[in-house]
Design an enzyme around this catalytic site. Structure first.
Site: not given
Length: 381
Positions: A38, A137, A167, A224, A269, A316-318
């Site tokens: 998943k 759940r 589970h 699993r 920043y 930072c973001m990038d």
């Protein structure tokens, strides 16, 4: 320089296969295995992982969280059974039936709707009943009400109860007691089904990654395997000397700029880091927009030329900045290891998770889609 791939993840498919073999060696003879892939194979690539594992004779099939994930595997040519562990919405039932995808069933309305969908598709639809033994759940309860639900499922036309599962909530914790209590409840319930309803569910499964390592006595018909497929550990409390695992994922970027900053210079920043002396600073082309944790600001590190380079200031973001004052040979274009091994130094998902306040599952799953995955497979044992 890395060129267009400013940052990339490398997945060692031979490690994936080796991890599966190692886990299979710890299961009871005849026990089937399902690979949980998943969330795009925990960020590793579900289609590529499934293609490597499908030929293994003991692999029954695969588990996903959603119908969409399962349908993508079928589109990629995966033929073995696929079980959707979460809830499948009714508008997917007919296609699910046609594709031979197994839904987890635990609601009254599912039985009638799945029966209609299977009839329209012209098939008998295998289903797996989810049982709640303590996870709280999804799932039917292992009592009289649950038994009545199983009876209705067995009597519902166009579907067949192929499997039943629960589970474990605490298999990765030190005390075995909660897990054994859940296992006992599950085994008692499946025993009642066999005795009182005269039906032996073909595939009973409860062991997850931690369970198949620690409690092989609970293997039943199938286990699993999830996080351990990828060479990552469910928790620090799961013994690491029972099943040998190899991490399959490494993450890299590169140095794009190096400059000297004088004492008293703020970095990034908010100016949360201020240099105390002349500092050689490298800018790395990766950031939280790629899934690299912003919480590693001012406390994480990367590897350059086999040495640790501490992160300076906010990520930072990038991009992010690191101190390479103690790595005099570092230059623009150098490979940067974010997760993996460089020389004698290694950064694991577990270590990075501890530093960032996240955990290894989350870290791997959150590596962004703009980070290319590069796959390799070798003969390494």
């Amino acid at each position: 320089m890395l060129g267009k791939d400013r940052t990339f993840v490398e997945i060692d498919l031979s490690a994936i296969a080796a991890n599966m073999e190692a886990m299979h060696g710890n299961t009871a003879p005849g026990t089937k295995m399902a690979a949980v892939i998943k969330t795009d194979g925990y960020g590793h690539g579900a289609k590529q992982i499934a293609a490597v594992l499908e030929p293994l004779p003991y692999v029954w099939g695969f588990c996903t969280a959603t119908f969409g994930e399962a349908a993508e595997l079928r589109e990629a040519g995966i033929q073995k059974p696929i079980l959707v562990l979460g809830y499948t919405f009714p508008d997917c039932y007919e296609e699910e039936a046609r594709l031979g995808i197994r839904p987890a069933v635990f609601r009254e309305d599912q039985l009638e709707e799945l029966s209609k969908a299977a009839e329209k598709a012209g098939v008998t639809m295998p289903i797996h009943l989810a049982v709640d033994t303590g996870m709280s759940r999804i799932g039917i309860t292992p009592d009289e009400k649950g038994l009545a639900f199983v009876k209705r499922a067995l009597e519902t036309p166009n579907i067949t109860v192929e499997g039943i599962f629960t589970h474990f909530a605490k298999a990765d914790m030190l005390s075995p007691d909660p897990t054994m209590t859940q296992a006992q409840a599950f085994k008692h319930f499946t025993g009642r089904i066999e005795k009182e309803l005269s039906y032996r569910v073909p595939i009973r499964h409860c062991d997850n990654s931690a369970g198949l390592i620690r409690f092989p006595e609970n293997d039943m018909d199938m286990v699993r395997a999830g996080i351990t497929v990828y060479g990552l550990w469910p928790s620090e409390e799961v013994p690491q000397d029972i099943v040998p695992l190899r991490p399959a994922l490494s993450w890299y970027s590169s140095v794009v700029f190096i400059k000297y900053l004088p004492a008293g210079r703020a970095i990034s920043y908010g100016g949360t880091f201020i240099t105390e002396k002349t500092t050689r600073v490298a800018t790395i082309s990766v950031g939280y927009g790629d899934g690299y944790p912003r919480s590693l600001s001012n406390k994480g590190y990367v590897l350059i030329r086999g040495k640790r380079a501490p992160i300076l200031g906010r990520i930072c973001m990038d991009q992010l900045m690191v101190d390479v004052s103690d790595i005099p040979g570092a230059k623009e274009g150098d490979l940067v290891t974010l997760i993996g091994t460089d020389g004698e130094e290694t950064i694991t998902c577990e270590a990075l998770g501890d530093l960032s306040g996240r955990f290894n599952y989350e870290l791997a799953c959150d590596i962004g889609k703009r980070v290319p995955r590069i796959y390799r497979q070798d003969e390494k044992n």
